[in-house]
Design an enzyme around this catalytic site. Structure first.
Site, PDB file in Angstrom:
ATOM      1  CG  HIS A 273      -1.821  -0.888   1.386  1.00 52.60           C
ATOM      2  ND1 HIS A 273      -1.664  -2.047   2.335  1.00 52.60           N
ATOM      3  CD2 HIS A 273      -2.900  -1.344   0.590  1.00 52.60           C
ATOM      4  CE1 HIS A 273      -2.747  -2.856   2.463  1.00 52.60           C
ATOM      5  NE2 HIS A 273      -3.482  -2.537   1.216  1.00 52.60           N
TER       6      HIS A 273
ATOM      7  CD  GLN B 263     -13.695  -5.904  -1.430  1.00 53.96           C
ATOM      8  OE1 GLN B 263     -13.830  -4.641  -1.735  1.00 53.96           O
ATOM      9  NE2 GLN B 263     -12.464  -6.236  -1.810  1.00 53.96           N
TER      10      GLN B 263
ATOM     11  CD  GLN C  25       0.125  -6.467 -12.359  1.00 57.36           C
ATOM     12  OE1 GLN C  25      -0.276  -5.724 -12.865  1.00 57.36           O
ATOM     13  NE2 GLN C  25       0.037  -7.943 -12.992  1.00 57.36           N
ATOM     14  CE  LYS C  26      -2.120  -9.702  -3.320  1.00 56.79           C
ATOM     15  NZ  LYS C  26      -2.720  -9.864  -2.164  1.00 56.79           N
TER      16      LYS C  26
ATOM     17  CB  VAL D 206       5.800  -4.492  -2.338  1.00 53.27           C
ATOM     18  CG1 VAL D 206       6.805  -4.251  -1.323  1.00 53.27           C
ATOM     19  CG2 VAL D 206       5.535  -3.096  -3.087  1.00 53.27           C
TER      20      VAL D 206
ATOM     21  NE  ARG E 119      -8.195 -12.059   2.767  1.00 55.19           N
ATOM     22  CZ  ARG E 119      -8.853 -11.573   1.707  1.00 55.19           C
ATOM     23  NH1 ARG E 119      -8.043 -11.035   0.852  1.00 55.19           N
ATOM     24  NH2 ARG E 119      -9.973 -11.236   2.119  1.00 55.19           N
TER      25      ARG E 119
END
Ligand code: PAF
Length: 285
Positions: free
Chosen positions: A37, A61, A148-149, A176, A187
Site C-alpha cells: 500500500h 466484496q 499489480q498483485k 512488493v 492476509r
C-alpha cells in the site's frame, strides 16, 4: 493530514481543491497497511498535488463464508503510516455511511469478473467495482492507484472506467514482496511459520514459469503442469486456480504469443493467497 469519516465534508473539501486546480490521487485500501500500500501512496505522492487514501473494509466484496469479521484492522497504525508517507487526506467511512438503508445500486463488469478469483468468489468483483465507483464519485481523482498483485481487479477496474467513461487514469504499481519472496498481503498475517514456508511455493512456481518461458516454452499446459508440481510439493497447499490467460480478456490461451498473465491462487491451510507474473514478448533467456 485531514481525516474524514463522512462523505459530505469530504466532497466539499474536494470541491475546494478542484477550484484551486489541484490534481488529486486516490489510493483505495481496506487498511492494515503494508509496504505494498505504501508503494502506491509514494507513487501517488510523486504524481499529484493531493493524495487521498481511503480505508474501508468493504463488506459487499466478501462472500458469506469469507473472513470479513476477522479481516485484520489497525486504524491507529494505518493513519500514522498515511501521515508518515505524506498523504493529505484519509477517508475512513463506516458501513452506514457507504451503504445507508435502501442502498440498491451496484456496478458489475460482466465476464471479466466471473473467471479466476471471480469463479471461487462469486459477487466479489461486483462488490469491488461498486465501492470503487462510489469512491471515484466522492473523491473525483485524476489518478487512482492499484497494485499489480490484484491483477484481475486492476483489469476489471480499467474496463469499468473505460465502459462508463469515468474521467480517471488508472495506474497499476508493481508487486512488493517480503524478504522470502511472498507477495505483500494483509492476509499474510494469518500464516503460521510453517505455512509461511509453504507459501513461498507460489513465488517459486511463478519463477519457474518465467524461466520456462525465457527458455522458449510457449505451451501454457506444459508450464502449468510444472508449476502445479512445484506447488503441490507442499503438504498444506491446495490449488484454487493456476492459469495462463490473455492479459486483456483473461481468457485461457492455447499458445503464448503475446503478453500473458500467469495467475495463481492457492490455499495454504485456511489462508487463500494470490500472486501473478506477466510473461512479456521482450523476455528472453
Ligand atoms: O484491493 C483492495 O484492497 C480492495 O479490493 C479495494 C480496491 C480497496 C476495494 O475495496
Amino acid at each position: 493530514m485531514k481525516v474524514y469519516r463522512s462523505i459530505k465534508p469530504l466532497i466539499e473539501e474536494i470541491g475546494r481543491l478542484k477550484r484551486k486546480q489541484k490534481s488529486i490521487g486516490l489510493v483505495p485500501t481496506m487498511g492494515f497497511l503494508h509496504e505494498g500500500h505504501l508503494s502506491l501512496m509514494r507513487r501517488a505522492r510523486r504524481d499529484v498535488a493531493c493524495v487521498v487514501v481511503s480505508i474501508y473494509v468493504n463488506p459487499i466484496q466478501f462472500g458469506p463464508k469469507e473472513d470479513l469479521r476477522k479481516y485484520p484492522r489497525d486504524l491507529r497504525r494505518d493513519t500514522d503510516l498515511c501521515r508518515e508517507v505524506g498523504a493529505d487526506i484519509c477517508f475512513i467511512p463506516d458501513t452506514r455511511t457507504m451503504y445507508p438503508d435502501g442502498f440498491s445500486t451496484y456496478v458489475n463488469v460482466e465476464d471479466l469478473g466471473d473467471t479466476l478469483c471471480g469463479a471461487s468468489r462469486p459477487g466479489h468483483f461486483k462488490g469491488v467495482t461498486t465501492v470503487v465507483a462510489k469512491l471515484f464519485n466522492i473523491v473525483r481523482p485524476d489518478t487512482a492507484y492499484f497494485g499489480q498483485k490484484d491483477a484481475q481487479q486492476a483489469i476489471i477496474i480499467k474496463r469499468m472506467v473505460a465502459d462508463l467513461n469515468m474521467p480517471v487514469k488508472i495506474k497499476v504499481v508493481p508487486i512488493v514482496r517480503e524478504r522470502d519472496g511472498i507477495a505483500m498481503s494483509s492476509r499474510n498475517i494469518y500464516l503460521s511459520p510453517d505455512e509461511r514456508k509453504e507459501a513461498v511455493s507460489l513465488r517459486r512456481s511463478l519463477d519457474l514459469a518465467r524461466v520456462l518461458y525465457a527458455n522458449g516454452e510457449r505451451d501454457p499446459r506444459e508450464i502449468i503442469k510444472k508449476m502445479r508440481r512445484a506447488i503441490l510439493k507442499e503438504k498444506d497447499a491446495k490449488i484454487d486456480y493456476l492459469s495462463i490467460v490473455d492479459l486483456k480478456d483473461l481468457k485461457d490461451i492455447n499458445r503464448i504469443s503475446k503478453n500473458a498473465l500467469v495467475a495463481v491462487a492457492v490455499k495454504i491451510g485456511k489462508t487463500r493467497l494470490i500472486d501473478n507474473v506477466i510473461l512479456s514478448n521482450s523476455q528472453t533467456a
